[in-house]
Design an enzyme around this catalytic site. Structure first.
Site, PDB file in Angstrom:
ATOM      1  N   GLY A 151       0.833  -1.212   0.000  1.00  0.00           N
ATOM      2  CA  GLY A 151       0.000   0.000   0.000  1.00  0.00           C
ATOM      3  C   GLY A 151       0.855   1.245   0.000  1.00  0.00           C
ATOM      4  O   GLY A 151       2.087   1.175  -0.163  1.00  0.00           O
ATOM      5  N   LYS A 152       0.186   2.359   0.211  1.00  0.00           N
ATOM      6  CA  LYS A 152       0.855   3.668   0.118  1.00  0.00           C
ATOM      7  C   LYS A 152       2.082   3.780   1.014  1.00  0.00           C
ATOM      8  O   LYS A 152       3.054   4.426   0.662  1.00  0.00           O
ATOM      9  CB  LYS A 152      -0.132   4.781   0.490  1.00  0.00           C
ATOM     10  CG  LYS A 152      -1.230   4.979  -0.544  1.00  0.00           C
ATOM     11  CD  LYS A 152      -1.416   6.449  -0.892  1.00  0.00           C
ATOM     12  CE  LYS A 152      -2.260   6.623  -2.141  1.00  0.00           C
ATOM     13  NZ  LYS A 152      -3.649   6.129  -1.947  1.00  0.00           N
ATOM     14  N   ARG A 153       2.014   3.136   2.203  1.00  0.00           N
ATOM     15  CA  ARG A 153       3.154   3.275   3.114  1.00  0.00           C
ATOM     16  C   ARG A 153       4.440   2.690   2.501  1.00  0.00           C
ATOM     17  O   ARG A 153       5.539   2.974   2.950  1.00  0.00           O
ATOM     18  CB  ARG A 153       2.845   2.579   4.436  1.00  0.00           C
ATOM     19  CG  ARG A 153       3.020   1.084   4.318  1.00  0.00           C
ATOM     20  CD  ARG A 153       2.703   0.358   5.547  1.00  0.00           C
ATOM     21  NE  ARG A 153       1.522  -0.460   5.310  1.00  0.00           N
ATOM     22  CZ  ARG A 153       0.936  -1.151   6.227  1.00  0.00           C
ATOM     23  NH1 ARG A 153       1.356  -1.096   7.443  1.00  0.00           N
ATOM     24  NH2 ARG A 153      -0.106  -1.890   5.928  1.00  0.00           N
ATOM     25  N   HIS A 154       4.293   1.845   1.499  1.00  0.00           N
ATOM     26  CA  HIS A 154       5.487   1.283   0.838  1.00  0.00           C
ATOM     27  C   HIS A 154       5.940   2.124  -0.336  1.00  0.00           C
ATOM     28  O   HIS A 154       6.860   1.754  -1.049  1.00  0.00           O
ATOM     29  CB  HIS A 154       5.191  -0.144   0.348  1.00  0.00           C
ATOM     30  CG  HIS A 154       4.767  -1.075   1.434  1.00  0.00           C
ATOM     31  ND1 HIS A 154       3.492  -1.550   1.561  1.00  0.00           N
ATOM     32  CD2 HIS A 154       5.470  -1.590   2.470  1.00  0.00           C
ATOM     33  CE1 HIS A 154       3.415  -2.339   2.622  1.00  0.00           C
ATOM     34  NE2 HIS A 154       4.605  -2.367   3.190  1.00  0.00           N
ATOM     35  N   GLY A 155       5.278   3.249  -0.563  1.00  0.00           N
ATOM     36  CA  GLY A 155       5.648   4.096  -1.714  1.00  0.00           C
ATOM     37  C   GLY A 155       4.583   3.985  -2.785  1.00  0.00           C
ATOM     38  O   GLY A 155       3.439   3.615  -2.512  1.00  0.00           O
TER      39      GLY A 155
END
Ligand code: GLU
Length: 496
Positions: free
Chosen positions: A255-259
């Site tokens: 998800g977004k937390r991984h870029g």
């Protein structure tokens, strides 16, 4: 080899496609191409609230950029169209009615308020099963007639058998059986006449003659409902193959937390489509557990569903960067130059990639960075000295350790003379001259190249100097040497 394989990618146009979804599209496409079957694109837009304005175009762009071409779909048509669900509403309504008539479905008049209250109560009571209580399934004919007469809005729900089990075989997960008591009486047709995903997917997969349903594992819990629908219609279900999830390096849902997660963002970050394709193919599938680099054609040749892993695939950004570097280095420099054009245009503030192509020798520029970048976006910073009107550097850098300003200045003047006599393209002759100058002046060749590098690029670390100078051209190099000499003189001037 069978030619009856018909597989589909069925995205909902809710945003720019996620790499996890596209990985599933890739497996589906590879299976179609490997078997000589058909790859079908179907747009599942029945949840109009979740739609995004650019969703469909982003899907088409993402697939096209990766070269995942489709044989039937919204834009190209095909024998089983339309391929956009919102254009097939009558079909779903007809089949919902058929289920009502055959007793496999019923009208439900429960209000959203009742359903919310029911749910909250079930949660509060810590019920083992939270879901619809089948209230309307058991209405009497009189109650039903009264509700109809009152004009109460209704949905159509699947009448799931109250006993027994639903079982099916999944190519990856094996035999699966679930107690029907645990399956909700799923809404099939909403009050607005739109189907839910579950009705639409079954009606379409059947009508589009889909042979294998290859889709993300998050849909595995929905499969029993689909099997029940196939049974209710008397249709043979397709083969199911639920594909492993894509996790981030921390083994949490990607998800977004991984870029970045959208395919188009990866394009804009300077990844090559062939590298992303190769990389994604190995997220949840492997050929022999060791081969990493596969061309598109090799993937098509060796791909098989039985080598897909049951466990999740991990999206490792470092591996993607490494792979992208491998693909960049393997490109023909002219091809690399062409692909750099849009990035240079953006970074240099030029109007278009074509303007960059007209103005600069992109093949030569590509040669300067090819061994030094992992992503196309990294090129500009390595070669921006080529395009600068004025270099910004500390003139003290023009004086190498163990040399004084006067020597540095005479080196600049002598180098200037050499450059004027030589073609910048004749790197060997130029290098021999510069080395000869070092001998003559009794300084290290490295010091000469160091001074020249600062004067011409303004930086201490650059792509190879002489090829960079060849790209820059004689006039620009000489002018930069003159500027460097002036800066050195100014540095040296006595302060009154
Ligand atoms: N429309 C669903 C999605 O966006 C596809 C599910 C399926 O392939 O059956 O993921």
């Amino acid at each position: 080899m069978t030619t009856d394989v018909r597989v589909r990618f069925a995205p909902s146009p809710t945003g720019s496609p996620h790499v996890g979804n596209i990985r599933s599209a890739l497996f589906t496409w590879l299976y179609a191409r490997h078997t000589g079957g058909k790859f079908i694109l179907r747009v599942e837009d029945t949840d109009q609230k979740r739609e995004s304005a650019t969703g469909l175009q982003d899907i088409l762009d993402s697939l096209s950029w990766l070269g995942l071409n489709w044989d039937e779909g919204p834009d190209v048509g095909g024998p089983y169209g339309p391929y956009i669900q919102s254009q097939r509403l009558e079909l779903y309504q007809k089949y919902a009615q058929q289920l009502l008539d055959s007793g496999h479905a019923y009208r439900c008049y429960c209000t959203p308020e009742r359903l919310t209250a029911l749910r909250q109560e079930q949660i509060k009571r810590k019920d083992s099963h939270v879901g619809y209580d089948r209230h309307c399934r058991f209405l009497s004919d009189a109650e039903r007639a009264e509700l109809e007469a009152s004009g109460a809005p209704s949905v159509i729900r699947l009448a799931v058998p109250l006993e027994g089990q639903t079982s099916f075989h999944d190519l990856i997960h094996g035999d699966i059986a679930i107690d029907n008591a645990l399956v909700d009486d799923q809404v099939l047709l909403k009050t607005d006449g739109f189907p839910t995903y579950h009705l639409a997917v079954v009606v379409d997969d059947h009508h589009m003659r889909i042979s294998h349903v290859t889709r993300g594992e998050e849909w595995l819990p929905s499969a029993p409902k689909h099997i029940l629908l196939y049974d209710a219609f008397g249709w043979t279900p397709p083969v199911f193959c639920h594909l492993p999830r894509v996790l981030g390096p921390d083994h949490k849902k990607l998800g977004k937390r991984h870029g970045a997660t959208s395919v188009l963002a990866f394009r804009d970050m300077g990844y090559l489509p062939e590298a992303l394709l190769n990389f994604l193919a190995l997220v949840g599938w492997s050929y022999d557990d060791q081969t990493e680099i596969f061309s598109r054609e090799e993937l098509i040749r060796v791909f098989s569903l039985d080598k897909i892993s049951a466990g999740p695939g991990v999206f490792n950004h470092e591996k993607l960067d490494w792979m992208n570097g491998v693909y960049i280095r393997a490109l023909d420099p002219a091809d690399l130059g062409d692909r750099l054009a849009p990035f240079l245009a953006r970074d240099l503030g030029l109007t278009s990639a074509d303007e960059v192509r007209q103005r600069y020798d992109l093949t030569a520029i590509a040669g300067l960075v090819q061994e030094r970048i992992l992503r196309l976006t990294e090129a500009t910073a390595k070669i921006d000295f080529l395009f600068a009107d004025k270099l910004d550097y500390d003139p003290a850098l023009l004086i190498p350790k163990k040399l004084d300003a006067a020597t540095a200045l005479s080196v600049l003047r002598r180098v200037r003379a050499i450059l004027q006599q030589r073609s910048m393209a004749d790197e060997a002759a130029l290098e021999a001259d510069l080395r000869g100058l070092a001998d003559e002046l009794g300084v290290k060749a490295g010091a000469i190249f160091g001074i020249l590098r600062i004067a011409v690029t303004g930086q201490t670390v650059t792509p190879p100097l002489l090829p960079s100078m060849a790209v820059l051209g004689q006039d620009a190099c000489v002018a930069r040497l003159d500027t460097a000499a002036r800066r050195l003189e100014a540095l040296n001037a006595p302060i009154d």
